[in-house]
Design a protein around this motif. Structure first.
Motif, PDB file in Angstrom:
ATOM      1  N   ALA A 227       0.824  -1.208   0.000  1.00 36.61           N
ATOM      2  CA  ALA A 227       0.000   0.000   0.000  1.00 36.61           C
ATOM      3  C   ALA A 227       0.860   1.260   0.000  1.00 36.61           C
ATOM      4  O   ALA A 227       0.568   2.227  -0.710  1.00 36.61           O
ATOM      5  N   ALA A 228       1.931   1.241   0.788  1.00 39.25           N
ATOM      6  CA  ALA A 228       2.819   2.401   0.845  1.00 39.25           C
ATOM      7  C   ALA A 228       3.476   2.647  -0.504  1.00 39.25           C
ATOM      8  O   ALA A 228       3.553   3.799  -0.979  1.00 39.25           O
ATOM      9  N   PHE A 229       3.921   1.593  -1.137  1.00 33.55           N
ATOM     10  CA  PHE A 229       4.552   1.771  -2.438  1.00 33.55           C
ATOM     11  C   PHE A 229       3.557   2.279  -3.465  1.00 33.55           C
ATOM     12  O   PHE A 229       3.902   3.090  -4.333  1.00 33.55           O
ATOM     13  N   SER A 230       2.319   1.833  -3.379  1.00 35.22           N
ATOM     14  CA  SER A 230       1.289   2.295  -4.315  1.00 35.22           C
ATOM     15  C   SER A 230       1.047   3.790  -4.175  1.00 35.22           C
ATOM     16  O   SER A 230       0.822   4.491  -5.175  1.00 35.22           O
ATOM     17  N   VAL A 231       1.092   4.283  -2.941  1.00 30.63           N
ATOM     18  CA  VAL A 231       0.933   5.726  -2.714  1.00 30.63           C
ATOM     19  C   VAL A 231       2.051   6.484  -3.413  1.00 30.63           C
ATOM     20  O   VAL A 231       1.817   7.475  -4.116  1.00 30.63           O
ATOM     21  N   PHE A 232       3.269   6.022  -3.224  1.00 32.82           N
ATOM     22  CA  PHE A 232       4.411   6.667  -3.876  1.00 32.82           C
ATOM     23  C   PHE A 232       4.311   6.548  -5.385  1.00 32.82           C
ATOM     24  O   PHE A 232       4.504   7.532  -6.123  1.00 32.82           O
ATOM     25  N   ASP A 233       4.004   5.343  -5.867  1.00 34.28           N
ATOM     26  CA  ASP A 233       4.022   5.077  -7.302  1.00 34.28           C
ATOM     27  C   ASP A 233       2.956   5.898  -8.038  1.00 34.28           C
ATOM     28  O   ASP A 233       3.193   6.357  -9.164  1.00 34.28           O
ATOM     29  N   GLU A 234       1.817   6.094  -7.421  1.00 34.33           N
ATOM     30  CA  GLU A 234       0.769   6.896  -8.049  1.00 34.33           C
ATOM     31  C   GLU A 234       1.266   8.309  -8.313  1.00 34.33           C
ATOM     32  O   GLU A 234       1.072   8.863  -9.409  1.00 34.33           O
ATOM     33  N   GLN A 235       1.918   8.894  -7.324  1.00 31.06           N
ATOM     34  CA  GLN A 235       2.419  10.254  -7.478  1.00 31.06           C
ATOM     35  C   GLN A 235       3.630  10.303  -8.415  1.00 31.06           C
ATOM     36  O   GLN A 235       3.820  11.287  -9.140  1.00 31.06           O
ATOM     37  N   ARG A 236       4.407   9.249  -8.421  1.00 34.46           N
ATOM     38  CA  ARG A 236       5.592   9.202  -9.281  1.00 34.46           C
ATOM     39  C   ARG A 236       5.213   9.241 -10.760  1.00 34.46           C
ATOM     40  O   ARG A 236       6.004   9.657 -11.616  1.00 34.46           O
ATOM     41  N   ASN A 237       4.009   8.814 -11.079  1.00 34.68           N
ATOM     42  CA  ASN A 237       3.566   8.786 -12.467  1.00 34.68           C
ATOM     43  C   ASN A 237       2.679   9.972 -12.843  1.00 34.68           C
ATOM     44  O   ASN A 237       2.050   9.959 -13.905  1.00 34.68           O
ATOM     45  N   ILE A 238       2.646  10.972 -11.988  1.00 34.63           N
ATOM     46  CA  ILE A 238       2.013  12.244 -12.347  1.00 34.63           C
ATOM     47  C   ILE A 238       3.136  13.197 -12.710  1.00 34.63           C
ATOM     48  O   ILE A 238       3.821  13.740 -11.845  1.00 34.63           O
ATOM     49  N   VAL A 239       3.365  13.356 -13.995  1.00 37.10           N
ATOM     50  CA  VAL A 239       4.489  14.163 -14.467  1.00 37.10           C
ATOM     51  C   VAL A 239       3.971  15.270 -15.372  1.00 37.10           C
ATOM     52  O   VAL A 239       2.901  15.159 -15.968  1.00 37.10           O
TER      53      VAL A 239
END
Length: 235
Positions: free
Chosen positions: A91-103
């Motif tokens: 879940a923590a990685f998903s939070v990071f990954d979602e924002q990482r793909n907003i460019v």
């Protein structure tokens, strides 16, 4: 000289600025941890996390190409120190990954990619883990060559050779384009590929490295340069 038939493109800091993306993703993750697993932020501040990341990288030198693995390992250790189990990591990685793909793509990117895709095989060649599907530009690439899947990161020759194998072309028929003098340009040059340096910030070229075939300020200038090269070869 062989005509260029394919282009491999770096992503981070070539098609978008990565620093603000990572800063926002880290901030969102810290806020989520505050709400869901507050003891983690009580135990870990930015300085101690940086030390932990260095330790994990040192211990797993054979996994430096896999940023997902490294980040998940760091999260697992942070959780354990705070008395939590590893069940939070996904879940923590998903939070990071979602924002990482907003460019925010540089303004020249999509028009230039559309021009390039009509004339060349265009492949992403990245050490990172951005999702072009989520970002919305996957249709402009024939393939994505990622370090985590190849098992080697730029400037390792293996990732460039994987791109050559995927295209079915010789290295000299491929132009690699990126912002990093060592990882992108020198790595691709060592693999026998043509090279273009995207220098958006007006940096000085490192004197100890061989010059790239082209230096451009953006993707639109790259497309113009390729058009002029093709015209010269056909004249």
């Amino acid at each position: 000289m062989q005509p260029i038939r394919a282009i491999t493109l770096d992503l981070d800091d070539t098609l978008w600025a990565i620093a603000p993306v990572i800063e926002r993703a880290e901030r969102s993750l810290r806020q989520w941890l505050d709400a869901e697993y507050p003891r983690i932020n009580e135990h870990w501040d930015d300085k101690s996390i940086a030390v932990l990341r260095a330790e994990v990288a040192s211990e797993h030198a054979d996994q430096l190409h896999d940023l997902r693995f490294l980040r998940r390992t760091v999260l697992t250790r942070m959780a354990a120190t705070a008395g939590y189990g590893s069940e939070l990591v996904d879940a923590a990685f998903s939070v990071f990954d979602e924002q990482r793909n907003i460019v925010e793509l540089f303004p020249d990117v999509v028009p230039a990619l559309e021009r390039l895709a009509s004339n060349y095989q265009v492949l992403a060649l990245t050490n990172g883990n951005a999702s072009l599907e989520v970002i919305g530009i996957r249709h402009l690439f024939v393939d994505v060559i990622a370090a985590a899947e190849v098992g080697a990161a730029k400037p390792d020759l293996r990732i460039f050779r994987a791109a050559c194998a995927q295209t079915g072309l010789r290295p000299e028929q491929i132009l690699h384009v990126g912002d990093h003098p060592e990882l992108d340009v020198d790595g691709a040059r060592a693999a026998g590929m043509r090279t273009a340096w995207v220098n958006r910030i007006g940096a000085a070229w490192p004197e100890h490295l061989a010059q790239p075939d082209a230096t451009v300020q953006g993707m639109d200038e790259l497309a113009d340069w390729l058009q002029s090269v093709a015209a010269g070869q056909n004249s």
